[in-house]
Design a protein around this motif. Structure first.
Motif, PDB file in Angstrom:
ATOM      1  N   UNK A  84       0.826  -1.201   0.000  1.00 62.66           N
ATOM      2  CA  UNK A  84       0.000   0.000   0.000  1.00 62.66           C
ATOM      3  C   UNK A  84       0.866   1.260   0.000  1.00 62.66           C
ATOM      4  N   UNK A  85       1.941   1.239   0.758  1.00 61.65           N
ATOM      5  CA  UNK A  85       2.879   2.354   0.790  1.00 61.65           C
ATOM      6  C   UNK A  85       3.402   2.661  -0.616  1.00 61.65           C
ATOM      7  N   UNK A  86       3.770   1.624  -1.352  1.00 64.34           N
ATOM      8  CA  UNK A  86       4.277   1.809  -2.715  1.00 64.34           C
ATOM      9  C   UNK A  86       3.203   2.422  -3.621  1.00 64.34           C
ATOM     10  N   UNK A  87       1.949   2.031  -3.430  1.00 66.98           N
ATOM     11  CA  UNK A  87       0.865   2.611  -4.230  1.00 66.98           C
ATOM     12  C   UNK A  87       0.694   4.099  -3.954  1.00 66.98           C
ATOM     13  N   UNK A  88       0.738   4.487  -2.683  1.00 67.61           N
ATOM     14  CA  UNK A  88       0.634   5.915  -2.358  1.00 67.61           C
ATOM     15  C   UNK A  88       1.835   6.683  -2.910  1.00 67.61           C
ATOM     16  N   UNK A  89       3.033   6.127  -2.789  1.00 69.37           N
ATOM     17  CA  UNK A  89       4.220   6.791  -3.331  1.00 69.37           C
ATOM     18  C   UNK A  89       4.127   6.911  -4.845  1.00 69.37           C
ATOM     19  N   UNK A  90       3.611   5.871  -5.512  1.00 70.01           N
ATOM     20  CA  UNK A  90       3.414   5.927  -6.965  1.00 70.01           C
ATOM     21  C   UNK A  90       2.426   7.034  -7.335  1.00 70.01           C
ATOM     22  N   UNK A 140      -1.508   9.250   4.745  1.00 71.60           N
ATOM     23  CA  UNK A 140      -1.560   7.785   4.750  1.00 71.60           C
ATOM     24  C   UNK A 140      -0.155   7.191   4.855  1.00 71.60           C
ATOM     25  N   UNK A 141       0.786   7.775   4.139  1.00 73.31           N
ATOM     26  CA  UNK A 141       2.173   7.295   4.195  1.00 73.31           C
ATOM     27  C   UNK A 141       2.709   7.386   5.622  1.00 73.31           C
ATOM     28  N   UNK A 142       2.480   8.502   6.286  1.00 71.49           N
ATOM     29  CA  UNK A 142       2.935   8.652   7.676  1.00 71.49           C
ATOM     30  C   UNK A 142       2.308   7.580   8.579  1.00 71.49           C
ATOM     31  N   UNK A 143       1.018   7.345   8.416  1.00 71.03           N
ATOM     32  CA  UNK A 143       0.334   6.346   9.244  1.00 71.03           C
ATOM     33  C   UNK A 143       0.823   4.936   8.939  1.00 71.03           C
TER      34      UNK A 143
END
Length: 178
Positions: A84-90, A140-143
Motif C-alpha cells: 500500500x505504501x508503494x501505491x501511495x508513493x506511486x 496515509x504514508x505517515x500512518x
C-alpha cells in the motif's frame, strides 16, 4: 491438565490494529474520492489496506494455538502495508507531488497525532475530507510507517518469545504500551 491454548488479548486493543483500521478507512475514502473506479489500483489499494488490518486480527486469534502462525500473519499484515505504501508513493510520483520529508512540519504533525492513543478513530478520515489528494496520500504514508513500526515491534517480541520459549504463554506484546 495443561491447556493447548495460549492466553490472548483482544486484537482491537492493539495499537497496530487501530492504526491499520485508520489506514483502511483513509484508503477507502482516498480511492473513492481521487481515483477512477475503473482503475485497477483502487481494488489493489483497498485490498492491501484490508489485508493489513485483517491479518493482524487473524494473526492475533490464530496465536491462541500457534505462535508461528501469528508471526506469519503479522508479517503478511506488514507486507500488505508495504504494498500500500508503494501505491501511495506511486500516486504522488506520477502526478509530480512531493512525498513529505520525515521531519517536515506536516509529517511531524501527523506523526504526533498518530501517536495519540486518545485520538478519535475517524480523526484522519475527517481531516482527509478537507484536504487535497496529495495531502491525504502523505498522511496515509505517515500512518503506514507508524503501523509498520508497531508491527515490527510485535514481530521482534514474538520472535524472541518463540525462540526463547518455544512459543509458550507469556507477557503482553510491546505494542500495547505504545
Amino acid at each position: 491438565m495443561a491447556s493447548l491454548l495460549r492466553p490472548s488479548s483482544d486484537y482491537r486493543s492493539l495499537l497496530s490494529y487501530r492504526k491499520a483500521e485508520q489506514i483502511y478507512d483513509l484508503t477507502y475514502y482516498f480511492c473513492k474520492a481521487y481515483l477512477s473506479s475503473r482503475d485497477r489500483t483502487v481494488d489493489q489499494m483497498v485490498q492491501a489496506a484490508r489485508s493489513g488490518k485483517q491479518n493482524i486480527a487473524e494473526g492475533k486469534e490464530a496465536g491462541l494455538v500457534s505462535m508461528e502462525t501469528e508471526i506469519k500473519l503479522m508479517n503478511v499484515a506488514r507486507a500488505s502495508l508495504d504494498e500500500l505504501l508503494a501505491d501511495y508513493e506511486d500516486f504522488l510520483r506520477v502526478r509530480g507531488f512531493p512525498v513529505w520529508e520525515k521531519d517536515s512540519r506536516e509529517s511531524l504533525f501527523v506523526r504526533k497525532k498518530g501517536a495519540d492513543k486518545c485520538l478519535a478513530r475517524d480523526y484522519f478520515l475527517e481531516l482527509a475530507r478537507t484536504r487535497p489528494p496529495e495531502v491525504v496520500a502523505n498522511m496515509a504514508i505517515c500512518l503506514i510507517f507508524q503501523a509498520k513500526y508497531l508491527l515490527m515491534r510485535q514481530l521482534r517480541f514474538l520472535e524472541g518469545k518463540f525462540l526463547g520459549e518455544g512459543g509458550d504463554e507469556g507477557k503482553n506484546e510491546p505494542d500495547e504500551k505504545g
